[in-house]
Scaffold this motif. Structure first.
Motif, short mmCIF file in Angstrom:
data_model
loop_
_atom_site.label_atom_id
_atom_site.label_comp_id
_atom_site.label_asym_id
_atom_site.label_seq_id
_atom_site.Cartn_x
_atom_site.Cartn_y
_atom_site.Cartn_z
N ARG A 93 0.95 -1.02 -0.11
CA ARG A 93 -0.16 -0.10 -0.06
C ARG A 93 0.62 1.29 -0.01
NH1 ARG A 93 -2.53 2.77 5.13
NH2 ARG A 93 -0.52 3.46 5.35
N LEU A 94 0.48 2.10 -0.91
CA LEU A 94 1.17 3.44 -0.57
C LEU A 94 0.01 4.58 -0.66
CD1 LEU A 94 2.99 3.04 -4.13
CD2 LEU A 94 4.21 3.23 -1.92
N SER A 95 0.16 5.11 0.54
CA SER A 95 -0.79 6.39 0.83
C SER A 95 -0.14 7.74 1.03
CB SER A 95 -1.50 5.98 2.19
OG SER A 95 -2.60 6.90 2.48
N TYR A 96 -0.57 8.66 0.23
CA TYR A 96 -0.06 10.06 0.11
C TYR A 96 -1.19 10.97 0.79
CZ TYR A 96 3.28 7.39 -2.98
OH TYR A 96 4.20 6.56 -3.46
N ASP A 97 -0.60 12.06 1.50
CA ASP A 97 -1.29 13.16 1.95
C ASP A 97 -0.61 14.16 1.02
OD1 ASP A 97 -3.35 12.18 3.10
OD2 ASP A 97 -2.07 11.69 4.76
N ILE A 98 -1.11 15.17 0.34
CA ILE A 98 -0.55 16.28 -0.36
C ILE A 98 -0.85 17.35 0.45
CG2 ILE A 98 -0.48 17.71 -2.36
CD1 ILE A 98 -1.49 14.93 -3.61
N PRO B 1 6.88 20.60 5.19
CA PRO B 1 6.50 19.28 4.73
C PRO B 1 5.53 19.49 3.57
CG PRO B 1 6.73 19.44 6.99
CD PRO B 1 6.67 20.62 6.65
N ALA B 2 5.72 19.09 2.36
CA ALA B 2 4.61 19.05 1.26
C ALA B 2 4.06 18.04 0.81
CB ALA B 2 5.33 19.71 0.03
N VAL B 3 4.70 16.90 1.00
CA VAL B 3 4.09 15.54 0.85
C VAL B 3 4.44 14.64 2.01
CG1 VAL B 3 3.44 13.48 -0.64
CG2 VAL B 3 3.98 15.95 -1.74
N ARG B 4 3.50 13.83 2.66
CA ARG B 4 3.73 12.79 3.49
C ARG B 4 3.28 11.63 2.92
NH1 ARG B 4 5.68 14.62 8.42
NH2 ARG B 4 5.30 16.63 9.06
N MET B 5 4.09 10.41 2.79
CA MET B 5 3.55 9.09 2.50
C MET B 5 3.81 7.92 3.57
SD MET B 5 5.17 6.10 0.90
CE MET B 5 6.46 6.10 -0.31
N ARG B 6 2.95 7.14 3.52
CA ARG B 6 3.06 5.82 4.40
C ARG B 6 2.88 4.66 3.46
NH1 ARG B 6 0.48 6.41 10.39
NH2 ARG B 6 1.98 8.10 11.07
N ALA B 7 3.85 3.97 3.70
CA ALA B 7 3.84 2.66 2.98
C ALA B 7 3.78 1.08 3.68
CB ALA B 7 4.84 2.68 2.06
N TRP B 8 2.94 0.49 3.46
CA TRP B 8 2.98 -0.96 4.08
C TRP B 8 3.95 -1.99 3.41
CZ3 TRP B 8 2.07 -2.43 8.94
CH2 TRP B 8 0.96 -1.82 9.44
N LEU B 9 5.06 -2.43 3.87
CA LEU B 9 5.75 -3.36 3.11
C LEU B 9 5.45 -4.82 3.86
CD1 LEU B 9 9.01 -1.24 3.43
CD2 LEU B 9 7.48 -1.48 1.67
N PHE C 19 -10.12 20.74 -9.76
CA PHE C 19 -10.62 19.55 -9.03
C PHE C 19 -9.22 18.74 -8.45
CE2 PHE C 19 -11.32 18.99 -13.54
CZ PHE C 19 -10.52 17.81 -13.92
N PRO C 20 -8.50 19.47 -8.26
CA PRO C 20 -7.22 18.90 -7.55
C PRO C 20 -7.40 17.80 -6.42
CG PRO C 20 -7.31 21.08 -6.39
CD PRO C 20 -8.73 20.97 -7.40
N ASN C 21 -6.52 16.79 -6.31
CA ASN C 21 -6.73 15.56 -5.48
C ASN C 21 -5.86 16.03 -4.21
OD1 ASN C 21 -4.75 14.77 -7.46
ND2 ASN C 21 -4.17 13.38 -6.32
N VAL C 22 -6.11 15.93 -3.05
CA VAL C 22 -5.28 16.15 -1.78
C VAL C 22 -4.64 14.85 -1.28
CG1 VAL C 22 -6.84 18.31 -1.20
CG2 VAL C 22 -7.30 16.04 -0.21
N ASP C 23 -5.11 13.77 -1.74
CA ASP C 23 -4.66 12.63 -1.34
C ASP C 23 -4.45 11.69 -2.56
OD1 ASP C 23 -7.04 11.40 -1.65
OD2 ASP C 23 -6.92 10.32 0.26
N LEU C 24 -3.90 10.58 -2.36
CA LEU C 24 -3.75 9.39 -3.19
C LEU C 24 -3.26 8.03 -2.31
CD1 LEU C 24 -2.35 9.18 -6.74
CD2 LEU C 24 -1.47 7.58 -5.16
N THR C 25 -4.21 7.15 -2.71
CA THR C 25 -4.14 5.75 -1.90
C THR C 25 -3.85 4.83 -2.96
OG1 THR C 25 -4.73 6.39 0.24
CG2 THR C 25 -4.67 4.15 -0.17
N ALA C 26 -2.77 4.05 -3.16
CA ALA C 26 -3.07 2.86 -3.90
C ALA C 26 -2.76 1.38 -3.12
CB ALA C 26 -1.80 2.68 -4.92
N HIS C 27 -3.59 0.43 -3.61
CA HIS C 27 -3.42 -1.08 -3.02
C HIS C 27 -2.81 -1.70 -4.04
CE1 HIS C 27 -6.14 0.92 0.52
NE2 HIS C 27 -5.23 0.13 1.14
N LEU C 28 -2.00 -2.60 -3.81
CA LEU C 28 -1.58 -3.54 -4.80
C LEU C 28 -1.28 -4.92 -4.23
CD1 LEU C 28 1.88 -1.53 -5.64
CD2 LEU C 28 -0.36 -1.49 -7.01
#
Length: 255
Positions: A56-61, A96-104, A199-208
């Motif tokens: 998982r990749l989860s970004y807060d912009i 801080p401009a972007v924070r990302m959390r990733a599950w490995l 319509f800008p996005n303020v986040d992005l989350t991807a599950h792989l």
């Protein structure tokens, strides 16, 4: 030319190919998402050699970024033998401009169980080429090679690839390469022209659920606008072997 040049271990400078799309003097967030993915994987490989993969990749912009150098850092929030949570932060000028959390997560053999109910989309060579610069400006969009079929406003299937390196002179993984184009989803199936509605996005989350392979990244995207200024871009992600995960972006809709 690459999207970024490394200045030091943690500092990167964007090239002209990172500009756009809402403002040509700002960074498109898509290459940044790829950069933080790359940074997390390099940090993982320095710390361990057992091949945990990104699930998982989860970004807060947190704000916009000028076309200026940025600094990155990585912190392990939850260490583990087979599962760990890490956080990466991208900072500009101390902010801080972007924070990302990733599950490995560790991989195992589930080939006998593999499958998905998500329908496949037509292959890239079965879709017509489409020029995204007819809708969007900026250096990043100009680098994208797109094949697309739009069925209605806010609904499209498409494939994206880019010939450009993420970081000059550095090899990147297939996951980081795919992540570099994830954010393009919010601009490939628009419900309204961006000159009429922001319509800008303020986040992005991807599950792989499997690692994407190959140079093409496929999307099956639906865009929804609510009645109170919120929106959602939701996609199923594909490689040329089939579906590999999902992607969601929450939007602020501003006529």
């Amino acid at each position: 030319m690459a999207y970024f040049k490394r200045e030091s271990e943690h500092v990167f400078h964007p090239t002209q190919h990172v500009s756009g799309a809402w403002n040509l003097d700002e960074q498109h967030i898509a290459p940044t998402i790829g950069l933080l993915t790359h940074v997390v994987e390099r940090d993982r490989d320095r710390r361990r050699d057992d091949g945990l993969v990104i699930a998982r990749l989860s970004y807060d912009i947190l704000g916009t970024l000028p076309l200026d150098r940025v600094e990155t850092s990585v912190t392990v929030l939850r260490p583990g033998r087979t599962i760990e949570l890490v956080e990466a932060t991208l900072v500009h000028d101390g902010r801080p401009a972007v924070r990302m959390r990733a599950w490995l997560m560790g991989e195992g053999d589930t080939a006998a169980l593999a499958g998905s109910a998500f329908p496949r989309i037509p292959a890239p060579d079965e879709m017509p080429a489409w020029d995204p610069t007819t809708v969007w400006g900026g250096g990043f969009i100009a680098t994208a090679d797109v094949r697309r079929v739009e069925s209605e406003p806010g609904r499209a299937t498409y494939w994206v690839r880019t010939p450009h390196d993420l970081v000059e002179g550095e090899e990147i993984s297939a996951v980081a390469r795919a992540a570099t184009v994830f954010d393009i989803a919010n601009g490939m199936a628009v419900r309204a022209r961006p000159e009429d509605v922001a319509f800008p996005n303020v986040d992005l989350t991807a599950h792989l659920f499997t690692r994407p392979r190959g140079e093409w990244v496929g999307f099956d995207t639906s865009v929804s606008f609510g009645p109170t200024g919120l929106g959602l871009t939701s996609s199923v992600i594909h490689d040329q072997h089939g579906p590999v995960g999902t992607l969601n972006q929450i939007l602020t809709v501003r006529p």
